[in-house]
Scaffold this motif. Structure first.
Motif, short mmCIF file in Angstrom:
data_model
loop_
_atom_site.label_atom_id
_atom_site.label_comp_id
_atom_site.label_asym_id
_atom_site.label_seq_id
_atom_site.Cartn_x
_atom_site.Cartn_y
_atom_site.Cartn_z
N GLU A 7 32.79 -8.71 -51.20
CA GLU A 7 33.10 -9.69 -52.25
C GLU A 7 32.71 -9.08 -53.46
O GLU A 7 31.79 -8.62 -53.74
CB GLU A 7 32.38 -11.01 -51.90
CG GLU A 7 32.71 -12.13 -53.24
CD GLU A 7 31.68 -13.30 -52.63
OE1 GLU A 7 31.12 -13.69 -53.61
OE2 GLU A 7 31.62 -13.59 -51.34
N VAL A 8 33.44 -9.00 -54.48
CA VAL A 8 33.46 -8.71 -55.75
C VAL A 8 33.24 -9.67 -56.75
O VAL A 8 34.40 -10.57 -57.07
CB VAL A 8 34.69 -7.57 -56.30
CG1 VAL A 8 34.23 -6.87 -57.59
CG2 VAL A 8 34.44 -6.41 -55.11
N ASN A 9 32.33 -9.36 -57.66
CA ASN A 9 32.19 -10.61 -58.80
C ASN A 9 32.03 -9.52 -60.23
O ASN A 9 31.14 -8.58 -60.30
CB ASN A 9 30.81 -11.50 -58.55
CG ASN A 9 31.11 -12.69 -57.74
OD1 ASN A 9 31.81 -13.58 -57.76
ND2 ASN A 9 30.50 -12.23 -56.56
N ILE A 10 32.59 -9.86 -61.08
CA ILE A 10 32.94 -9.31 -62.52
C ILE A 10 32.48 -10.22 -63.34
O ILE A 10 33.09 -11.06 -63.49
CB ILE A 10 34.11 -8.54 -62.71
CG1 ILE A 10 34.63 -7.71 -61.54
CG2 ILE A 10 34.17 -7.73 -63.87
CD1 ILE A 10 36.15 -7.17 -61.59
N PHE A 11 31.50 -9.72 -64.48
CA PHE A 11 31.25 -10.32 -65.56
C PHE A 11 31.54 -9.39 -66.82
O PHE A 11 31.01 -8.45 -66.78
CB PHE A 11 29.78 -10.76 -65.68
CG PHE A 11 29.19 -11.29 -67.19
CD1 PHE A 11 29.45 -13.09 -66.77
CD2 PHE A 11 28.79 -11.01 -67.93
CE1 PHE A 11 28.91 -13.62 -67.83
CE2 PHE A 11 28.39 -11.91 -68.96
CZ PHE A 11 28.48 -13.07 -68.95
N GLU A 24 21.38 -11.75 -58.99
CA GLU A 24 20.36 -12.07 -58.25
C GLU A 24 21.19 -12.14 -56.83
O GLU A 24 20.33 -12.10 -55.91
CB GLU A 24 19.71 -13.52 -58.53
CG GLU A 24 18.85 -13.27 -59.66
CD GLU A 24 18.43 -14.93 -60.04
OE1 GLU A 24 18.55 -15.81 -59.80
OE2 GLU A 24 17.38 -14.80 -60.82
N ALA A 25 22.42 -12.38 -57.03
CA ALA A 25 23.18 -12.91 -55.54
C ALA A 25 23.69 -11.65 -54.83
O ALA A 25 24.45 -11.70 -53.80
CB ALA A 25 24.25 -13.81 -55.83
N CYS A 26 23.60 -10.19 -55.58
CA CYS A 26 24.59 -9.37 -54.98
C CYS A 26 23.35 -8.07 -54.23
O CYS A 26 22.48 -8.21 -54.24
CB CYS A 26 25.16 -8.43 -56.22
SG CYS A 26 24.23 -7.49 -57.42
N ASP A 27 24.24 -7.43 -53.43
CA ASP A 27 23.79 -6.38 -52.79
C ASP A 27 23.88 -4.92 -53.57
O ASP A 27 22.97 -4.10 -53.36
CB ASP A 27 24.48 -6.01 -51.48
CG ASP A 27 24.41 -7.17 -50.64
OD1 ASP A 27 23.40 -7.66 -50.08
OD2 ASP A 27 25.47 -7.82 -50.25
N ARG A 28 24.77 -4.79 -54.44
CA ARG A 28 25.03 -3.82 -55.32
C ARG A 28 25.38 -4.24 -56.60
O ARG A 28 26.04 -5.22 -56.78
CB ARG A 28 26.01 -2.78 -54.70
CG ARG A 28 25.58 -2.00 -53.35
CD ARG A 28 24.66 -1.07 -53.31
NE ARG A 28 24.42 -0.47 -52.33
CZ ARG A 28 23.37 -0.75 -51.36
NH1 ARG A 28 22.70 -1.67 -51.61
NH2 ARG A 28 23.01 -0.08 -50.28
N TYR A 29 24.90 -3.39 -57.43
CA TYR A 29 25.26 -3.71 -59.01
C TYR A 29 25.89 -2.62 -59.84
O TYR A 29 24.96 -1.44 -59.66
CB TYR A 29 24.06 -4.35 -59.78
CG TYR A 29 24.19 -4.76 -61.12
CD1 TYR A 29 24.87 -5.95 -61.51
CD2 TYR A 29 23.56 -3.96 -62.07
CE1 TYR A 29 24.93 -6.31 -62.81
CE2 TYR A 29 23.93 -4.30 -63.41
CZ TYR A 29 24.41 -5.56 -63.78
OH TYR A 29 24.48 -5.92 -65.08
N LEU A 30 26.94 -2.70 -60.59
CA LEU A 30 27.26 -1.66 -61.37
C LEU A 30 27.47 -1.98 -62.63
O LEU A 30 28.04 -3.16 -62.89
CB LEU A 30 29.08 -0.90 -60.54
CG LEU A 30 28.74 -0.40 -59.60
CD1 LEU A 30 30.20 -0.08 -58.86
CD2 LEU A 30 28.06 1.06 -59.48
N ALA A 31 27.53 -1.05 -63.67
CA ALA A 31 27.80 -1.43 -65.13
C ALA A 31 28.81 -0.50 -65.61
O ALA A 31 28.83 0.81 -65.35
CB ALA A 31 26.50 -1.45 -65.93
N PHE A 32 29.98 -1.05 -66.27
CA PHE A 32 30.97 -0.15 -66.96
C PHE A 32 30.86 -0.36 -68.60
O PHE A 32 30.73 -1.54 -69.00
CB PHE A 32 32.19 -0.57 -66.64
CG PHE A 32 32.76 -0.11 -65.31
CD1 PHE A 32 33.28 1.22 -65.32
CD2 PHE A 32 32.47 -0.54 -64.23
CE1 PHE A 32 33.53 1.57 -64.18
CE2 PHE A 32 32.87 -0.20 -62.85
CZ PHE A 32 33.43 1.04 -62.85
#
Length: 101
Positions: free
Chosen positions: A31-35, A93-101
């Motif tokens: 599942e992917v969430n983007i901010f 807080e809700a993710c397993d992995r976090y990336l930044a662009f």
């Protein structure tokens, strides 16, 4: 339990990489969430932005969106998807992995 990936987008570059990453994650059942914030909100004007609609849940920094004088509506994005940085914090807080662009 389904794995979750959150992506923070503050750049108006790398849309193709973002689309490809989301496609790969979807194939793997992630599942992917983007901010989107800062310059990242400008990606809504890119002709290929709509490719993300079925690949990820998207949220936008309402303040950054207004600061760049962008106009609602954004196809595929509801008013509830425009939020504050608090939404960004909840995604972290809700993710397993976090990336930044």
């Amino acid at each position: 339990m389904k794995k979750k990936l959150s992506i923070y987008v503050s750049s108006d570059q790398h849309l193709e990489k973002l689309i490809n990453l989301c496609r790969a994650a979807k194939k793997k059942g992630v599942e992917v969430n983007i901010f989107f914030t800062h310059l990242g909100v400008k990606l809504t004007n890119h002709p290929r932005f709509g490719k993300l609609e079925k690949l990820a849940k998207m949220s936008f920094c309402n303040m950054a969106f207004g600061a760049h004088k962008l106009k609602k509506p954004v196809p595929g994005i509801s008013d509830k998807d425009f939020a504050t940085q608090e939404r960004h914090c909840r995604l972290i807080e809700a993710c397993d992995r976090y990336l930044a662009f």
